[in-house]
Design an enzyme around this catalytic site. Structure first.
Site, PDB file in Angstrom:
ATOM      1  N   GLU A  66       2.813  11.800  -0.966  1.00 30.45           N
ATOM      2  CA  GLU A  66       1.758  12.357  -1.818  1.00 30.45           C
ATOM      3  C   GLU A  66       0.871  13.356  -1.075  1.00 30.45           C
ATOM      4  O   GLU A  66       0.453  14.369  -1.633  1.00 30.45           O
ATOM      5  CB  GLU A  66       0.902  11.230  -2.403  1.00 30.45           C
ATOM      6  N   HIS A  73      -0.065   0.000 -11.048  1.00 25.84           N
ATOM      7  CA  HIS A  73       0.428   0.929 -12.071  1.00 25.84           C
ATOM      8  C   HIS A  73      -0.557   0.985 -13.226  1.00 25.84           C
ATOM      9  O   HIS A  73      -0.184   1.214 -14.359  1.00 25.84           O
ATOM     10  CB  HIS A  73       1.813   0.499 -12.578  1.00 25.84           C
TER      11      HIS A  73
END
Lengths: 393, 364
Positions: A127, A197
């Site tokens: 990322e 999530h």
């Protein structure tokens, strides 16, 4: 590290994916798998049925000012915005983990075939690399749309966002900037996303001058706001409520259009209480407003904040001056959440107008839990109760 | 080139003209002079901070000379020579270090955080290695423009330990970016020596692991650095791939003015590099051997360069600081309403309490 869980889901579920994305077979991607718990699908157990529907998506009226529309869900409206961008801006590139085959949430389906592999491509699984790379693309004058696979996994890129992207223009005295960068990331609760999530990390970034943060509530809004973020000359973070990817369907204009940033929208006018939310929670608020009217005879004004940073203080404060009461609701933990910022500004601006303490109905100060999600989220009953208490104060 | 300035292998002599070599030398020594004066001025409390480039002049000038002026530079912070080679005037170096009203960065950053849009030198930021993945992205965008440009990204062997370095290497290799990674291995990351930084064979050895062409070069030999960068540039552009250069050099100065390196390394060690293997003296030997330079030239150039630096220095010191108005601009491209409110409230406050702020030092 980020996508490890997702990849596990994907591998376990088979890899061939239908392009339409609205199939409810539910074995094609994480998003589809999650949908098995959503209200529109068959559910297996009573517990899940009782708790899954924490909101009801309410489509907006069909927009008429932007030309022909098509039925799209939220991920398809994102695809449509990206399609418009690639078509109109030859410098634009779209990249991230698993973006090339269409993305685990199907937001980039078909774009690689249409625009070429140098414009829609996979990056290594990293990322900080994705955001750093995106900054570089933008510094060189091109348009970068970077996808972080889940907002929960954006933290390795925190330094690149907070220390680099947000400060590029300022620290160079406007010689260099990365305004061409937009970071997209699926965001918010989804029914069974658990700790990693489900998160809503907007408040972390709201403490960082130089970035803009935008969260849409619907397919029509998502497309217009995403195109605004891409066109905006500042780095933007665009959080997409992943529970709405398939659950939210509207008639969405096919042609590009923009919706102004830093402008909140009053979805329903009212006189007794102002309800402020963004993303999925807007739909909870709409339902709560109806409940308050029916059960308490209380008139609520519902505001979708849309842009978290820099936010529209004027619309919110004007509304509170009128109603005298404010409820702010978000899924993220209450302490240090963005509701605290809104609350603080409103008490400064509207102190003498307030009839009751400002109420925050948010997530608890715990990690986002798995099986306890129905108890964790700021659902309509918690919000309804807060209104009751404000009215009776 | 050996320590006496003799070319060891004639086939690797870049055969640069006298004019070019003199320019190398003048830039290297001017940088050195500027370092001495700014370092001293920090010691005297006239600027807040400084970082010298002592001992690494060869890596800066050798690499900068091998590039095209249109190539985009992402530096770390100890690459003032690259900017100097490209023609950044002394006045602007001084303006930045003094945060004067002439500073292109509008007085916002600590000294040595230079940047120049005209000279394609991206403004320096303090966080280490963040520039590596950014350089990959910029190189990718530049590749798509098809203008035969390349990006060069400088960093130290310490920064190479950061996660962002891994990200930059891996992204540029997989995404085929025309990018030169230039590692200045100067032996120390502040106080940490290389044997506490890595256990492998330096930074160059990591290249093959990423599928990246790599070379290790004597960073104190300006010609070797020039040759390596020239070849790296040629291949990066022709083959759209990154190229890793590890230039072995030595940081003769302290890390910064906030550091005293005698706490972690011996004076003898520093003296060895300063006296025995300095990139500037090597090049001077070469020039003397070619009769392109004399002791007289040296004396008069030293005098002249010192005068140039002092003039720029004195000019910058007299200038006002930028207007406090610039505290609020460029956060976003536009001034947001809430920031505008904060701006107005600051001015109201300054109006009311002006005796507590040194407003006369600042531009209006």
């Amino acid at each position: 590290m980020a996508a490890a869980v997702t990849r596990f889901f994907l591998r376990g579920a088979g890899s061939k994916v239908p392009n339409t994305g609205v199939s409810t077979r539910g074995h094609s991607s994480f998003g589809a798998t999650l949908l098995k718990l959503s209200p529109s699908c068959n559910v297996r157990t009573k517990t899940q049925r009782r708790h899954a529907a924490h909101f009801t998506f309410q489509p907006d009226p069909v927009p008429t000012q932007y030309g022909p529309t098509q039925k799209m869900n939220l991920f398809q409206s994102i695809t449509s915005a990206l399609d418009n961008t690639l078509a109109n801006d030859p410098t634009a590139v779209i990249f991230g983990e698993d973006v090339a085959f269409g993305g685990v949430f199907r937001c980039t389906v078909g774009l690689r075939d249409k625009y070429g592999k140098d414009r829609v491509f996979n990056t290594p699984l990293c990322e900080q690399g994705i955001v750093g790379f995106g900054i570089g693309v933008a510094v060189a004058g091109a348009t970068a749309v970077a996808e972080i696979q889940f907002a929960d996994y954006i933290f390795p890129a925190f330094d690149q966002i907070v220390n680099e992207a947000a400060k590029y223009r300022y620290r160079s005295g406007n010689l260099f900037d990365c305004g061409g960068l937009t970071i997209r990331a699926p965001w918010g609760c989804v029914g069974h996303g658990s700790l990693y999530h489900s998160q809503s990390p907007e408040a972390f970034f709201a403490h960082c001058p130089g970035v803009k943060i935008v969260i849409p509530r619907s397919p029509v809004q998502a497309k217009g706001l995403l195109l605004s973020c891409i066109a905006d000359k500042n780095p933007c973070i665009f959080f997409e409520p992943k529970i709405l990817y398939r659950a939210a369907v509207e008639q969405v204009p096919v042609e590009p259009y923009t919706i102004p940033l830093s402008q909140a929208e009053i979805l329903q006018e009212g006189s007794d209480v102002t309800l402020v939310a963004w993303g999925t929670q807007v739909h909870v608020m709409r339902e709560v407003a109806n409940m308050a009217q029916e059960k308490l005879g209380v008139s609520c004004e519902v505001i979708d904040l849309q842009t978290i940073l820099p936010w529209d203080t004027e619309t919110v404060c004007k509304s509170v001056v009128k109603t005298g009461r404010l409820l702010i609701s978000h899924e993220a933990p209450v302490t240090g959440g963005f509701a605290a910022e809104i609350s603080s500004t409103v008490q400064e601006e509207c102190f003498l107008n307030l009839e009751a303490p400002i109420s925050r109905v948010c997530g608890y100060d715990t990690p986002f839990p798995h099986i306890f999600e129905p108890f964790y989220i700021p659902d309509k009953w918690k919000c309804f109760d807060a209104i009751k208490r404000m009215i009776n104060y | 080139m050996d320590r006496q300035g003799n070319i060891i292998n004639p086939s690797e002599d870049p055969k640069l003209s006298k004019e070019t070599v003199l320019n190398f030398y003048q830039k290297m020594t001017l940088l050195n002079t500027m370092d001495r004066i700014l370092y001293e001025s920090q010691r005297q409390g006239r600027i807040s901070f400084y970082m010298t480039n002592y001992g690494e002049e060869g890596t800066h000038i050798g690499s900068a000379a091998a590039l095209d002026p249109s190539d985009l530079v992402f530096g770390q912070y100890r690459e003032a020579g690259v900017l100097m080679y490209r023609g950044f005037p002394l006045d602007l170096f001084m303006a930045q270090c003094y945060a004067s009203t002439d500073d292109l960065g509008k007085g916002r950053q600590m000294p040595v955080h230079y940047g120049s849009k005209d000279l394609n030198f991206v403004t320096i930021s303090s966080p280490l290695a963040t520039q590596l993945p950014q350089a990959a992205g910029a190189a990718y965008a530049i590749k798509r423009e098809n203008m035969n440009r390349v990006v060069i990204c400088y960093f130290g062997e310490g920064a190479a330990s950061e996660g962002d370095a891994h990200a930059g290497f891996n992204f540029s290799a997989t995404l085929e970016c025309p990018l030169i990674f230039f590692c200045r291995n100067n032996g120390y990351a502040i106080s940490t020596p290389t044997n506490e930084q890595y256990r492998g064979d330096g930074i160059a050895a990591r290249g093959p692991g990423y599928g990246m062409l790599s070379i290790r070069v004597d960073g104190n030999d300006v010609f070797a650095v020039y040759n390596a960068t020239k070849e790296a540039r040629r291949r990066a552009v022709a083959e759209n791939q990154p190229f890793l250069i590890e230039a072995m050099t030595y940081r003769i100065g302290h890390h910064s003015t906030s550091d005293d390196s005698s706490a972690y390394r011996s004076v003898d060690e520093v003296n060895y590099w300063d006296k025995q293997d300095h990139p500037i003296s090597r090049l001077r030997h070469y020039m003397l051997a070619h009769s392109w330079w004399s002791e007289d030239d040296e004396r008069s150039w030293r005098k002249q360069s010192r005068k140039m630096v002092m003039e720029a220095f004195e000019k910058a010191e007299k200038r006002l600081k930028p207007s406090p108005e610039l505290l609020f601009t460029d956060v976003y491209q536009e001034l947001s309403p809430s920031l505008n409110k904060q701006r107005e409230s600051m001015w109201r406050h300054l109006q009311q309490y002006k005796e507590h702020y040194q407003l006369d030092l600042y531009d209006k």
